[in-house]
Design an enzyme around this catalytic site. Structure first.
Site, mmCIF file in Angstrom:
data_model
loop_
_atom_site.group_PDB
_atom_site.id
_atom_site.type_symbol
_atom_site.label_atom_id
_atom_site.label_comp_id
_atom_site.label_asym_id
_atom_site.label_seq_id
_atom_site.Cartn_x
_atom_site.Cartn_y
_atom_site.Cartn_z
ATOM 1 N N ASP A 98 49.059 7.406 -27.868
ATOM 2 C CA ASP A 98 50.355 6.385 -27.685
ATOM 3 C C ASP A 98 51.499 7.810 -28.086
ATOM 4 O O ASP A 98 52.070 8.392 -28.275
ATOM 5 C CB ASP A 98 49.922 6.599 -29.846
ATOM 6 C CG ASP A 98 51.214 6.316 -29.918
ATOM 7 O OD1 ASP A 98 52.210 5.179 -29.931
ATOM 8 O OD2 ASP A 98 51.964 6.530 -31.672
ATOM 9 N N ASP A 100 55.706 7.606 -28.261
ATOM 10 C CA ASP A 100 55.929 6.775 -29.324
ATOM 11 C C ASP A 100 57.836 7.539 -29.051
ATOM 12 O O ASP A 100 57.671 9.405 -28.581
ATOM 13 C CB ASP A 100 55.553 7.001 -30.443
ATOM 14 C CG ASP A 100 56.657 6.206 -31.492
ATOM 15 O OD1 ASP A 100 58.222 6.520 -31.006
ATOM 16 O OD2 ASP A 100 56.288 6.223 -32.500
ATOM 17 N N ASP A 294 50.966 11.084 -29.291
ATOM 18 C CA ASP A 294 50.848 11.440 -30.741
ATOM 19 C C ASP A 294 49.980 11.673 -31.132
ATOM 20 O O ASP A 294 48.943 11.146 -30.176
ATOM 21 C CB ASP A 294 51.962 10.150 -31.221
ATOM 22 C CG ASP A 294 51.723 10.624 -33.244
ATOM 23 O OD1 ASP A 294 51.899 11.236 -32.941
ATOM 24 O OD2 ASP A 294 51.635 9.486 -33.863
#
Lengths: 391, 355
Positions: A98, A100, A294
Site C-alpha cells: 500500500d 498512501d 505502509d
C-alpha cells in the site's frame, strides 16, 4: 452528512454497480469479505467476517447493498466466514503493498494538491515495481489505484502465498532499505601474493543484484561525474565529503582514472579511500530508491483491502485495476471518474469550497448552493464538503 | 537403507521404515530398554551439549530411538525442550551431511550413507527452488525466507542479499545452513503431540529426569543481576571491544548480546550498556537483541558454551574458575554465589542513581 445526501449517493452507487462488471479476486469464496454501509453519524462500522456464501454473487450483492466501501481479505481460509482468525483456518495470503500519499516523504499535507500527492505516489509506485519485478521477479502482479490517496499492488505468485508475517517483514525491510549494512554487500576474498608478504583481502561490492547493485550504480555515477571535471573541481567534490582529506581525494581520483574497470566490476579494494567513498552512497541509494510503503499492510496476512472495480465512498472515484502498460498514461483524477457520473450536472450546497481537480481540469468551487458536474458534486459530498440540494 | 535412515531419522523414508518394521511404539518403549536409553541420551544431550549424543552401533536401536525421543519430548511438554531438541537434531544432521557431501567417491568413510545434496533438497521440496550456478547456488526467495528466518546474523537478512530475478545467491556453506533449518523445522513439526497414557506411564522415570535437567537450566536463565565486574573474562573482553567501538564479528556480537540477555537485561538496557561508544549502531543492536531474545524470531537464543567460544577464538584471558566450568553462564553464576550480597551492586541500579 444529511439523509438526502446519503440517499442520493446510495442511489448513484447502485446505478454505478448496475452498469459495471466486477471481476472478483481469485479464490473469492475462500476470502473474508467486509464492507462499510452508509450510516448516519461520523462513526463507521465495518461489517466483516462475511463469506461470499453469505453475501451471494458479488455483483448482486453490490447492487443490492451498494456499500460505501467494500473490501476482501488478502488471506484465504478454510472457513472465511468464521468470527475469529483462529477459527477461520488460514491457508495462504496474497502479498500486498500500500502506497498512501498520507505517509509519503516528499508530500506536504495541506500544501500539495491532490494531483501532486498522487503524482508523488506514482513515482513511489514505480520504485516499488522496480523491486517487485526486477529483484523479486514476481509475475502475478495486480496494480490498483485505490480510489483515494494512493496505489495498491497485489502479488499472487506461488512463492509468496505461504509466507508468514515475519517473512513478509523481511520483504518490507528490503523495499524500504531497512537494516542495510555495507559490510554485508561486500564479498571478501583472500588473495595471496600481489607482491606482498601477507595475503590481502579483496573486497568486492556485489553488483549482481540487491542493494549492492543500487549502491554501485550511484557510486559509479559519481565517479563518472568526477572524471568529467577538471582536476581541481574533482578534488573539491571529493574533499566536500566528511573524512576525505586531500590525500584520500587524490588517491580516489587516481583510482578512478587508473582502475576504472575494476571499479565497474565492483572491486573496492583498489584503495581504502575508495571503499570508504562507496559506502557513502548507501544512504543515497536508500533515500532515492526505497519504496515508502505502509508497512503494517504488507506484514498483515489477514488484511482487508479494497475491491478493485468498486467505488471509494470517500471520493466517489472508482478503485481501478491497471494494466502495467497503461500505468504510464493513467491519470487517476480523470481516468478513475466513473462514467455514469459524467455528462450531467446536479444541485449541491457546498460547505467547504476551494480547488477541485477532477476530470482533467482544476476548478475553483465557491461555497453555497450551485449546480456542478455530477462527479464533482459526488466527490465533494463523499468528502463531507457538500450536501445534496433539491433539484 | 537402514544406515541412511539411522543417520537421518527425520527423513520421510525413515519414518516409513519405522512404520513398516516396528510393532507398536508402546511395545518398543516397554520392552526395548536399549532404545529407550538411547532416546533419553538424544534428549539429554540436546539440552546439555546441543548435540544428540553418541549414536548406538546397532542401526535398529539408533533408528528407533528417534521416534521414541520425540515421544519423550512430547511427554515432557515444554516449548524450550522442543526448541532445543529440534536445534540439536538439526545441528547433528548438519554436521553429518556436510561431512558426507565433502567426501569424494573414492574416499567414502565407513559411516557414509550415500545421502546426496539432491536427495536432501528433494526431501524438503526444495529441488525446484535451488539451482547450482558457478561459484554457488541460487535459491528462490519464497523458499529462502522461511529457512533464513532461523539463521543468526544480519548477513541472512534479505535486505543484505544480492536478490535478483526472485533468487537469492548463496554459497555452499550457506545452502547447508539453510538445509539445517529445513531439518529443524521438520523435527519441530508436530511437537509436542499427545502421548497415549500407557506410554507416559512407562516413561515416567525418563520424563522426570529430563524435567530435572530442564529445571537446572531454567535456574541458570533466571539470573537477574547485572554486575559487569563479575562477568567471565571472555564476555568482559567482548564488552570492552564494543565499548571501544571495535567492529565485532557476528559470532562475537551474538555471544555477548545473548549473554547479557540471559542474565536478565532487556533490549533498552543492553543498548544503554553498549552506548559508551557512539558508533555501536543502536538500531542494529536493537534488532539483534530483539532477535536473540526471541521477540522477533521463533527462537530464544542462549549464550554459547565455552567450547563454542573457544572454537570461534572468543575465549580469552582464562582464569582458574574457567578451568572448572564449561559455560560462561556457569562462571557468572559461581562468581555471583561467591560474592558477598553486600558487594553486589546491579549495574542498572547504579545507572539509575547516576541519572
Amino acid at each position: 452528512m444529511e439523509e438526502r445526501t446519503r440517499a442520493y449517493l446510495r442511489g448513484r452507487f447502485r446505478d454505478y454497480y448496475r452498469r459495471t462488471e466486477i471481476t472478483p479476486p481469485p479464490e473469492a469464496d475462500e476470502r473474508e469479505w467486509g464492507f462499510i454501509p452508509w450510516t448516519d453519524g461520523p462513526g463507521t462500522t465495518m461489517v466483516r467476517h462475511r463469506s461470499l456464501l453469505e453475501l451471494g454473487d458479488i455483483e448482486d450483492f453490490l447492487e443490492r447493498k451498494r456499500p460505501r466501501h467494500v473490501y476482501f481479505s488478502v488471506g484465504r481460509y478454510d472457513d472465511p466466514g468464521a468470527g475469529s482468525m483462529g477459527e477461520k483456518g488460514w491457508r495462504s495470503s496474497d502479498l500486498v503493498f500500500d502506497l498512501d500519499a498520507d505517509h509519503l516523504p516528499g508530500v506536504t499535507l495541506g500544501e500539495d494538491s491532490y494531483a501532486e500527492m498522487l503524482a508523488i505516489c506514482k513515482d513511489a509506485l514505480y520504485r516499488l515495481l522496480d523491486f517487485l519485478e526486477d529483484d523479486f521477479g514476481f509475475s502475478e502482479l495486480e496494480i490498483v489505484f485505490s480510489g483515494g490517496r494512493g496505489y495498491h499492488v497485489h502479488v499472487r505468485d506461488d512463492a509468496v502465498l505461504d509466507l508468514e508475517r515475519d517473512h513478509r517483514r523481511e520483504i518490507v525491510d528490503y523495499v524500504r532499505g531497512i537494516g542495510l549494512e555495507y559490510d554485508h554487500l561486500v564479498d571478501r576474498e583472500t588473495v595471496s601474493g600481489l607482491g606482498r608478504k601477507t595475503p590481502t583481502e579483496r573486497r568486492t561490492l556485489r553488483i549482481d543484484g540487491g542493494w549492492g547493485r543500487r549502491v554501485h550504480g550511484y557510486f559509479m555515477a559519481f565517479i563518472e561525474e568526477l572524471l568529467n571535471l577538471p582536476e581541481d573541481d574533482a578534488l573539491e567534490r571529493l574533499t566536500a565529503f566528511e573524512g576525505i582529506g586531500e590525500g584520500k581525494a587524490k588517491a580516489t581520483l587516481n583510482a578512478a582514472r587508473n582502475n576504472r574497470e575494476e571499479l565497474e566490476a565492483g572491486n573496492v579494494t583498489v584503495h581504502t579511500a575508495v571503499s570508504q567513498l562507496a559506502e557513502r552512497f548507501l544512504e543515497e541509494a536508500v533515500e532515492r530508491d526505497n519504496a515508502p510503503i505502509d508497512e503494517p499492510v504488507t506484514t498483515d496476512t489477514n488484511r482487508l483491502i479494497r475491491l478493485p472495480g468498486s467505488l471509494h465512498g470517500g471520493s466517489g472515484l472508482a478503485v481501478c485495476r491497471l494494466d502495467r502498460a497503461e500505468l504510464e498514461a493513467f491519470d487517476p483524477l480523470a481516468d478513475a471518474v466513473p462514467d455514469p457520473f459524467v455528462g450531467h450536472e446536479i444541485a449541491v450546497d457546498v460547505e467547504e469550497g476551494g480547488e477541485v481537480e477532477l476530470g482533467g481540469k482544476i476548478r475553483t468551487v465557491e461555497e453555497g448552493p450551485q449546480s456542478l458536474p455530477e462527479y464533482v458534486g459526488i466527490f465533494l459530498m463523499a468528502r463531507g464538503r457538500a450536501e445534496k440540494e433539491k433539484e | 537403507m537402514q544406515r541412511l535412515h539411522a543417520r537421518y531419522p527425520f527423513l520421510e523414508a525413515a519414518r516409513e521404515t519405522v512404520a513398516s518394521e516396528t510393532v507398536e511404539l508402546a511395545t518398543v518403549v516397554e520392552r526395548d530398554p536399549a532404545v529407550v536409553e538411547r532416546a533419553v541420551e538424544r534428549v539429554v544431550a540436546s539440552l546439555e551439549d546441543g548435540d544428540t549424543g553418541e549414536p548406538s552401533r546397532d542401526t535398529r536401536t539408533e533408528l528407533l530411538s528417534y521416534p521414541v525421543a520425540r515421544v519423550l519430548v512430547s511427554a515432557v511438554e515444554e516449548n524450550v525442550l522442543v526448541r532445543k531438541y529440534a536445534r540439536a537434531e538439526a545441528e547433528e544432521a548438519h554436521d553429518r551431511f556436510r561431512t558426507e557431501f565433502e567426501e569424494t567417491v573414492e574416499l567414502k568413510s565407513a559411516a557414509s550413507s550415500g545421502l546426496t545434496r539432491e536427495t536432501l533438497l528433494s526431501e524438503f521440496d526444495l529441488a525446484g527452488d535451488v539451482r547450482a550456478v558457478e561459484g554457488g547456488y541460487r535459491i528462490g526467495v519464497g523458499a529462502y525466507l522461511p529457512l533464513a528466518a532461523g539463521c543468526w546474523g544480519d548477513e541472512w537478512r534479505l535486505v543484505n542479499r544480492a536478490l535478483s530475478d526472485g533468487e537469492v545467491p548463496v554459497d555452499e556453506t550457506e545452502l547447508h545452513a539453510l538445509l539445517r533449518e529445513a531439518v529443524r523445522a521438520r523435527v519441530e513439526e508436530g511437537l509436542p503431540f499427545a502421548v497415549p497414557e500407557e506410554i507416559v506411564d512407562s516413561l515416567e522415570a525418563e520424563v522426570a529426569r529430563v524435567r530435572e535437567i530442564l529445571a537446572d537450566l531454567e535456574l541458570t536463565r533466571e539470573i537477574d543481576t547485572v554486575v559487569p565486574d563479575l562477568f567471565p573474562p571472555c564476555m568482559t573482553a567482548l564488552l570492552d571491544d564494543i565499548r571501544k567501538g571495535e567492529h565485532l564479528p557476528h559470532h562475537s556480537r551474538f555471544a555477548i548480546t545473548a549473554f547479557l540477555a540471559s542474565i536478565g537485561m532487556d533490549t533498552d538496557e543492553i543498548v544503554e550498556l553498549y552506548r559508551v561508544n557512539s558508533s555501536f549502531g543502536e538500531e542494529m543492536t536493537r534488532y539483534q537483541t530483539d532477535h536473540i531474545r526471541g521477540e522477533t524470531s521463533p527462537t530464544e537464543y542462549s549464550a554459547p558454551s565455552c567450547a563454542t567460544m573457544q572454537s570461534y577464538g572468543d575465549c580469552v584471558n582464562m582464569d582458574d574458575l574457567c578451568e572448572r566450568i564449561s559455560h560462561p553462564m556457569a562462571y557468572y553464576e559461581r562468581r555471583l554465589d561467591d560474592a558477598d550480597d553486600e558487594e553486589i551492586e546491579d549495574w542498572r541500579e547504579a545507572e539509575l542513581e547516576e541519572a
